[in-house]
Design a protein around this motif. Structure first.
Motif, PDB file in Angstrom:
ATOM      1  N   SER A  83      15.657  -7.170  22.486  1.00  0.00           N
ATOM      2  CA  SER A  83      16.278  -8.490  22.586  1.00  0.00           C
ATOM      3  C   SER A  83      16.568  -8.871  24.026  1.00  0.00           C
ATOM      4  O   SER A  83      16.257  -9.983  24.460  1.00  0.00           O
TER       5      SER A  83
ATOM      6  N   LEU B  91      10.792 -10.076  15.796  1.00  0.00           N
ATOM      7  CA  LEU B  91      11.910 -10.847  15.278  1.00  0.00           C
ATOM      8  C   LEU B  91      12.632 -11.629  16.376  1.00  0.00           C
ATOM      9  O   LEU B  91      13.021 -12.785  16.192  1.00  0.00           O
ATOM     10  N   VAL B  92      12.791 -10.996  17.522  1.00  0.00           N
ATOM     11  CA  VAL B  92      13.497 -11.642  18.622  1.00  0.00           C
ATOM     12  C   VAL B  92      12.718 -12.836  19.152  1.00  0.00           C
ATOM     13  O   VAL B  92      13.284 -13.894  19.449  1.00  0.00           O
TER      14      VAL B  92
ATOM     15  N   ALA C 161      10.738 -14.750  17.562  1.00  0.00           N
ATOM     16  CA  ALA C 161      10.886 -15.866  16.623  1.00  0.00           C
ATOM     17  C   ALA C 161      12.290 -16.464  16.702  1.00  0.00           C
ATOM     18  O   ALA C 161      12.463 -17.688  16.649  1.00  0.00           O
ATOM     19  N   ALA C 162      13.297 -15.601  16.864  1.00  0.00           N
ATOM     20  CA  ALA C 162      14.684 -16.086  16.890  1.00  0.00           C
ATOM     21  C   ALA C 162      14.980 -16.882  18.147  1.00  0.00           C
ATOM     22  O   ALA C 162      15.765 -17.838  18.110  1.00  0.00           O
ATOM     23  N   LEU C 163      14.362 -16.524  19.270  1.00  0.00           N
ATOM     24  CA  LEU C 163      14.647 -17.209  20.528  1.00  0.00           C
ATOM     25  C   LEU C 163      14.145 -18.645  20.538  1.00  0.00           C
ATOM     26  O   LEU C 163      14.550 -19.442  21.397  1.00  0.00           O
ATOM     27  N   ASP C 164      13.259 -18.985  19.615  1.00  0.00           N
ATOM     28  CA  ASP C 164      12.813 -20.373  19.503  1.00  0.00           C
ATOM     29  C   ASP C 164      13.890 -21.268  18.904  1.00  0.00           C
ATOM     30  O   ASP C 164      13.844 -22.496  19.056  1.00  0.00           O
ATOM     31  N   ARG C 165      14.864 -20.667  18.213  1.00  0.00           N
ATOM     32  CA  ARG C 165      15.870 -21.463  17.515  1.00  0.00           C
ATOM     33  C   ARG C 165      17.293 -21.209  17.993  1.00  0.00           C
ATOM     34  O   ARG C 165      18.160 -22.059  17.824  1.00  0.00           O
ATOM     35  N   PHE C 166      17.534 -20.028  18.554  1.00  0.00           N
ATOM     36  CA  PHE C 166      18.891 -19.675  18.945  1.00  0.00           C
ATOM     37  C   PHE C 166      18.956 -19.347  20.434  1.00  0.00           C
ATOM     38  O   PHE C 166      17.941 -19.076  21.073  1.00  0.00           O
TER      39      PHE C 166
ATOM     40  N   VAL D 111      21.061 -14.233  20.135  1.00  0.00           N
ATOM     41  CA  VAL D 111      20.036 -13.259  19.727  1.00  0.00           C
ATOM     42  C   VAL D 111      20.391 -11.861  20.213  1.00  0.00           C
ATOM     43  O   VAL D 111      20.330 -10.880  19.458  1.00  0.00           O
TER      44      VAL D 111
ATOM     45  N   TRP E 159      23.526 -10.428  18.144  1.00  0.00           N
ATOM     46  CA  TRP E 159      23.357  -9.775  16.835  1.00  0.00           C
ATOM     47  C   TRP E 159      22.446  -8.563  16.909  1.00  0.00           C
ATOM     48  O   TRP E 159      22.586  -7.625  16.125  1.00  0.00           O
ATOM     49  N   SER E 160      21.522  -8.527  17.878  1.00  0.00           N
ATOM     50  CA  SER E 160      20.636  -7.355  18.008  1.00  0.00           C
ATOM     51  C   SER E 160      21.414  -6.144  18.502  1.00  0.00           C
ATOM     52  O   SER E 160      21.370  -5.058  17.892  1.00  0.00           O
TER      53      SER E 160
END
Length: 430
Positions: free
Chosen positions: A223, A352-353, A355-360, A365, A368-369
């Protein structure tokens, strides 16, 4: 890796190709972690380390000499070989350190090795941009190849008695029948496959949870590695590399400083930092990485990076020294399975990270990681504390007495007072 990633992107023109390159490298390391224990049971650690460097140097030469039409294939070959051989080398090195320096000096040797690697990281990150921009990719790859050649020559000079061949000897002595090596044998003496790597984790209470925590920690590491470029760009869009380089340089300084403290501590007390040090270090390191993305002033962030590096160095020494307390028959398998968990955690985390960085936000990120790593670390600390409290149950106590008796019996036979006594999760006194 800086030059290779840039070269992949420049050659293909697609960020997806760079991601595929990293995915193939991690997958190769994952597979290598599963088989390295068996390889160490058949070949010497010295030969594995030697050929791992020869392989990496050879594939770099292949990339340099490859015609333009075959560059993509050569890059995939580089990805596979670098990923697999890097894992083989690291596992073989870590598992053979007790034979090289002796059980009583393994923590010191681990700390020295980590210090060297941190210095190399600083030198590598600092020089990569200069080398690539001034003299080009070919020169950078030639420099990489030269480092593998130097490492191969160094390995050839390493004093590894017996080299770990067969993983059935410990300091040149055959293992006793009580050793869990019997798990590889059939009931009537014939060879039979058993999950030796998992038996290695079951050899000491808390060891499996420790390796699992290592995998979750690798997940958290993915992350901050993925989020740093985005966070750095938000700070200075015109020159984002400045913050990243400064952050990792300060992190490495903290790591090096921690190694100096650990070396002096082990020399003065004769003890290692212990399993509790690994758990507490993971909590501090994860919390520091979360705080690094909280938007504090740069001076405060530098102190946070220093703390993260120091805690990272502490966990590395504690973890490596702990696994080295295992008997030689299980050590290579345990390190191999650990490398598999680390590659799996980092690889899954990158997917996963990303993908998550596109929204959060990067803070969310990373929060929570690394928060997941903190939760598992707290569980691990509670487990280790419970095992320590159970030790005084007496020589016949199931929680600690039997394990202690078994350890001391092995110590008497092998004359290794350090094995599992000062560093193990079940009997940690560090």
């Amino acid at each position: 890796m800086v030059a290779l990633n840039l070269f992949v992107y420049e050659t293909t023109g697609r960020a997806l190709a760079m991601g595929l390159f990293m995915a193939v490298r991690l997958a190769s390391g994952f597979v290598a972690g599963l088989v390295v224990g068996g390889l160490l049971a058949r070949f010497s650690a010295k030969s594995i380390m030697l050929w791992a460097n020869v392989g990496q140097g050879g594939v770099m030469l292949l990339l340099i000499l490859a015609p333009e039409s075959l560059v993509t294939g050569a890059l995939m070959a580089v990805s596979v070989v670098i990923g697999a051989c890097g894992t083989l080398f690291m596992v073989a090195l870590r598992s053979s350190i007790p034979e090289m320096v002796g059980e009583d000096r393994r923590a010191w040797a681990n700390s020295l090795s980590i210090t060297g690697r941190s210095l190399a990281m600083v030198a590598g990150f600092a020089s990569a941009g200069v080398v690539v921009s001034l003299v080009g990719y070919t020169a950078a790859f030639l420099l990489d190849m030269a480092t593998f050649v130097i490492c191969a020559v160094t390995v050839a000079l390493l004093p590894i008695a017996g080299g770990g061949k067969g993983a059935g000897t410990d300091a040149g002595k055959p293992e006793k029948p009580q050793n869990p090596e019997k798990a590889e044998q059939g009931g009537k003496g014939g060879p039979r496959w058993r999950p030796v790597a998992f038996l290695a984790l079951a050899a000491a209470p808390g060891l499996g949870l420790m390796v699992a925590l290592r995998g979750v920690d690798a997940f958290g590491s993915s992350s901050h590695n993925a989020a740093l470029p985005i966070y750095s760009t938000s700070l200075d869009a015109s020159n984002p590399a400045v913050f990243i380089s400064a952050f990792w340089c300060v992190w490495a300084l903290g790591n090096i400083g921690a190694q100096q403290v650990i070396q002096r501590y082990t020399q003065r007390t004769g003890k290692t930092v212990g399993a509790l040090g690994f758990g507490y270090g993971t909590v501090v390191m994860s919390a520091a990485f979360i705080a690094a993305f909280a938007g504090f002033p740069l001076a405060v962030t530098a102190v946070i990076a220093l703390i993260a590096g120091a805690a990272d160095g502490l966990t590395e020494v504690a973890y490596t020294s702990h696994l080295q307390t295992l008997p030689a028959t299980l050590r290579g398998h345990a390190f191999g399975l650990s490398a598999t968990f680390e590659n799996l955690g980092f690889g899954v985390g990158m997917i996963l990270v990303a993908a998550a960085l596109d929204r959060f936000s990067p803070l969310a990120v990373v929060g929570w990681s690394h928060g997941a790593a903190i939760v598992v670390a707290v569980v691990f600390l509670l487990r280790v504390t419970a095992l320590r409290r159970a030790e005084p149950a007496g020589p016949s106590g199931r929680a600690g007495g039997a394990g202690q008796a078994g350890l001391r019996k092995e110590e008497a036979v092998e004359r290794r007072p350090d094995r599992g006594d000062r560093d193990g999760a079940e009997v940690s006194r560090g």
